[in-house]
Enzyme design. Structure first.
Site: not given
Length: 313
Positions: A156, A250, A280
């Site tokens: 991320s 996502d 995610h």
């Protein structure tokens, strides 16, 4: 409207429900302190412990202005082929050495590589480029401290930072020999593709992403700053062999595809996996969701092979 009831299996829904049980529906409207407390509680609840043979010790990287906390993971049966520098996720606002502690320990156990996790500075106390500067400083420290080649890895926000360091260190004598980016945010167009299709995806929405971007930039124009987002760069040549692993459900999933295509177009090695039905943050589901378990194995295999200078794609 995306049919998540069809795309997402029962195991993953159970993970989503467990994650959401820690959060109020409007989490980004709460104070940063509240968000951090909630995130830390959630990470602690998902912590899977250390695998046998892995130990960790805390240290710091000294800079002229401050110390960067790091955690170093070692395997009782070490593999000295490479060192892994890991940058955690959390939207640049959340997380630290504890939030991804067990993930790093498991990568260490399964590869044998020493892992260095970096506790970079967070926003809003430290807006861009503080997080990037800390990750770059940690890279420079690792390049001076270790003889092993360096593999960058992050999820991320940490995937964003790993890519930024890769772009910035292409001419470095110890440039990374590989990077593994896990559902990274690389600065894609919020009006297109997966940002539209999955704008309201479970666990990460486009509204969340816009909030994180505004907080991190501090209101500055960062549209031409490749240290803020890799897609702001115009040159994707001479980057290390790259594996990007995205989650299908996502908003960020297209960032993986676009990044792969740009590296390939500029003559690089890049492989993209878009994990079907995953969301995610699924690293925390690697012990409870079959799809996440299989994906984590692919991630570990990528780290291991890049560390040995192999390209298996």
């Amino acid at each position: 409207m995306t049919d998540y009831a069809r795309l997402i299996d029962a195991e993953t829904w159970a993970f989503i429900d467990r994650t959401n049980s820690f959060y109020p529906p409007d989490a980004v409207d709460h104070s940063v302190e509240d968000q951090r407390r909630t995130y830390d509680r959630m990470c602690e609840a998902f912590h899977a412990g250390y695998p046998e043979g892995v130990t960790a010790s805390d240290s710091t990287v000294e800079t002229p202005t401050h110390k960067i906390p790091i955690r170093i993971y070692r395997n009782a049966t070490p593999n000295d082929a490479a060192l892994v520098l890991y940058f955690h996720g959390g939207g640049f606002i959340l997380g630290g050495l504890d939030s991804h502690d067990d993930v790093c320990a498991e990568i260490c156990q399964r590869t044998g590589y020493e892992i260095v996790s970096v506790d970079y500075r967070l926003v809003p106390e430290h807006v861009h480029p503080a997080a990037y500067d800390d990750c770059r400083a940690a890279f420079e420290w690792a390049a001076k401290t270790y003889r092993q080649p360096i593999v960058l890895c992050g999820d991320s926000a940490g995937g964003n930072l790993a890519a930024a360091v890769s772009h910035a260190t292409r001419g470095h004598a110890r440039a990374p020999i590989g990077q593994v980016l896990i559902y990274p945010g690389l600065g894609g167009d919020l009006t297109k593709g997966s940002y539209v299709t999955h704008a309201e995806a479970p666990l990460l929405t486009v509204r969340d992403m816009d909030y994180y971007k505004q907080m991190r930039s501090g209101g500055k124009d960062v549209s031409k700053d490749a240290t803020f987002a890799a897609f702001n760069d115009s040159d994707f040549s001479h980057l290390p062999p790259t594996v990007i692993v995205s989650a299908e459900c996502d908003p960020l999933s297209d960032d993986g595809r676009v990044y792969r295509d740009r590296l390939l177009a500029d003559g690089g090695k890049a492989h993209w996996v878009n994990e079907a039905g995953l969301v995610h943050g699924y690293l925390r589901a690697r012990h409870s969701v079959g799809r996440a378990r299989e994906s984590f194995t692919r991630i570990v295999d990528a780290v291991r092979s890049l560390g040995k200078g192999e390209w298996n794609y």
